[in-house]
Motif scaffolding. Structure first.
Motif, PDB file in Angstrom:
ATOM      1  N   ALA A 191     -48.310  89.584 -28.850  1.00 50.80           N
ATOM      2  CA  ALA A 191     -47.486  89.910 -29.656  1.00 50.80           C
ATOM      3  C   ALA A 191     -47.758  90.334 -31.333  1.00 50.80           C
ATOM      4  O   ALA A 191     -46.990  90.956 -31.837  1.00 50.80           O
ATOM      5  CB  ALA A 191     -46.358  88.429 -29.949  1.00 50.80           C
ATOM      6  N   TYR A 195     -46.368  93.640 -32.934  1.00 49.14           N
ATOM      7  CA  TYR A 195     -45.621  93.549 -34.073  1.00 49.14           C
ATOM      8  C   TYR A 195     -46.249  94.451 -35.217  1.00 49.14           C
ATOM      9  O   TYR A 195     -45.294  95.372 -35.853  1.00 49.14           O
ATOM     10  CB  TYR A 195     -45.889  92.177 -34.859  1.00 49.14           C
ATOM     11  CG  TYR A 195     -45.312  91.827 -36.011  1.00 49.14           C
ATOM     12  CD1 TYR A 195     -43.797  91.466 -35.954  1.00 49.14           C
ATOM     13  CD2 TYR A 195     -45.697  91.786 -37.219  1.00 49.14           C
ATOM     14  CE1 TYR A 195     -42.954  91.128 -37.183  1.00 49.14           C
ATOM     15  CE2 TYR A 195     -44.881  91.586 -38.431  1.00 49.14           C
ATOM     16  CZ  TYR A 195     -43.590  91.204 -38.448  1.00 49.14           C
ATOM     17  OH  TYR A 195     -42.963  90.945 -39.536  1.00 49.14           O
ATOM     18  N   ILE A 217     -42.840  92.718 -27.751  1.00 48.84           N
ATOM     19  CA  ILE A 217     -43.018  91.480 -28.450  1.00 48.84           C
ATOM     20  C   ILE A 217     -42.151  90.453 -27.521  1.00 48.84           C
ATOM     21  O   ILE A 217     -42.618  89.318 -26.996  1.00 48.84           O
ATOM     22  CB  ILE A 217     -42.318  91.164 -29.903  1.00 48.84           C
ATOM     23  CG1 ILE A 217     -43.348  92.257 -30.542  1.00 48.84           C
ATOM     24  CG2 ILE A 217     -42.612  89.801 -30.285  1.00 48.84           C
ATOM     25  CD1 ILE A 217     -42.630  92.126 -32.095  1.00 48.84           C
TER      26      ILE A 217
END
Length: 437
Positions: A191, A195, A217
């Motif tokens: 994630a 990001y 994500i």
């Protein structure tokens, strides 16, 4: 019975001789780092480099000093060190594919440290941040793509090594059952990588690819529930809905320190009063005082950061493959050493006089050597963070001063003050904070 008692006695004596409490050689460095004195920590490392890092620990040195230089805002030096570590990890993996079983007959600490999988993956995260801070966004995006490629490779990374080890074990008459779990991990999507990719693409004005990473994500959270045990950050959907003429300000806050290793010992008894000692490394989490991070502007705006990446949980998940591999190697070593001791013992039973005595002593010595030499490899880098929190806020473009505060409930643990920072529309405004307490 006398032989058994003598064996037990000598084994105990051996354990007493080979066991010693050395303490934590990094204690002084850890103390400086926990107080944010990264330069002092680096100076201590350089002063005691030969004591802290053997020739076979070069990767550890690159990772530890690379991370501390990053925290000390020495981004180019950090990149040099982390990239050197990355190249060394790749070379060590290539070498490990063709290693003979004989290279494992002492213990893993006699081999070059090859890096943990999570270390190899998150090298690219911090190199990406290094490049961002140096205004080299294209290079930052390359690092994120490298990280994603490594994650896709994790699920099959150790298959060849396991196959080679099992083949060599059978050639040495060590009947090792296949270990289907060895080398496998379900973690293939980060994630945090997604990001950063989303932010970098957005900063370049590429909203289509930014949306893809934003959606990835969500996929990461859905596909690895054992890692992502907490909800998606609420601020996520607002990252790509920035009104015309407004500016978006983002913060990544790192906290805590990633796990270290301790030894776990198992013993499997075999015929003729013999046993196989198995020494395994296990990950141990280091507690952190931080459980909340806020960002407050002097102009009155504020927001809280939310947990995005539990790096220590990822370390635990990706460690499963290497832990299974360590188990397999330990069993092979113990079996080979146990067979040698049993053969010598059987020879002493079939002979008499001085020859029997010599063979008996050699048999006992072999078991004592096996007991003393079987040690878990407890090497691991010390200065990756344990968690990554993120957040963002939409503001009017302008000059702002703000404070990032780390809390333990309502108690302030640490804070970072930034004054007169320009927050611009149409670009990436990303701040980073660290507290390893």
């Amino acid at each position: 019975m006398k032989k058994l008692k003598l064996g037990v006695l000598l084994t105990v004596l051996c354990l007493m001789l080979f066991s010693c409490a050395s303490g934590n050689p990094y204690a002084k460095v850890d103390n400086r780092v926990s107080r944010g004195k990264y330069r002092e920590g680096l100076e201590l490392i350089e002063k005691d480099k030969k004591k802290l890092y053997r020739d076979k620990d070069a990767i550890l040195y690159y990772l530890d000093t690379g991370m501390l230089n990053h925290y000390d805002l020495e981004y180019r030096r950090s990149t040099e060190l982390l990239q050197a570590g990355e190249r060394a990890i790749e070379a060590a993996y290539t070498k490990s594919i063709t290693m003979e079983i004989g290279t494992y007959l002492l213990n893993d600490t006699t081999q070059e440290y090859a890096g943990e999988d999570y270390e190899d993956v998150f090298i690219n995260t911090f190199n990406a941040l290094n490049y961002y801070h140096e205004n080299e966004l294209e290079d930052a995006m390359v690092e994120i793509r490298r990280m994603n490629n490594k994650l896709q490779f994790l699920s099959s990374k150790y298959g060849i090594i396991v196959d080679n080890m099992q083949k060599k074990a059978l050639e040495n008459s060590a009947e090792i059952p296949p270990n289907q779990a060895a080398g496998k991990t379900t973690f293939t999507n980060s994630a945090l990588a997604r990001y950063l990719g989303m932010l970098f693409y957005r900063g370049n004005g590429n909203y289509d690819d930014a949306r893809i990473d934003r959606d990835q994500i969500k996929v990461a959270f859905a596909n690895a529930p054992s890692v992502y045990t907490y909800p998606l950050p609420h601020s996520l959907d607002g990252e790509l809905n920035i009104p015309e003429g407004k500016a978006r300000f983002n913060v990544i806050g790192f906290s805590g320190s990633a796990p270290v290793k301790e030894e776990e010992t198992l013993r499997i008894f075999i015929p003729n009063a013999r046993y196989i000692k198995i020494a395994l490394p296990v990950l141990v989490f280091r507690p952190s005082a931080v459980n909340r991070i806020t960002v407050r502007f002097d102009s009155g705006e504020s927001f809280s950061l939310e947990l995005l990446e539990d790096i220590e949980a990822i370390a635990k998940e990706t460690f499963k493959g290497r832990a299974n591999l360590a188990y397999l190697k330990s069993v092979i070593r113990g079996t080979v050493k146990g067979v040698t001791s049993s053969v010598l013992d059987a020879g002493s039973e079939r002979t008499e006089g001085g020859t029997a005595l010599v063979l008996g002593i050699l048999s006992l010595g072999t078991q004592i050597f096996a007991e003393a030499s079987e040690k878990a490899d407890l090497r691991i880098s010390r200065y990756f963070p344990a968690k990554a929190y993120v957040g963002g806020i939409t503001l009017d473009p302008g000059i702002y001063s703000y404070t990032i505060t780390y809390y333990s409930d309502n108690r302030v643990v640490d804070s970072l003050r930034q004054e007169n920072v320009e927050i611009r529309a149409g670009g990436l405004n990303l701040a980073e904070a660290v507290c390893l307490k």
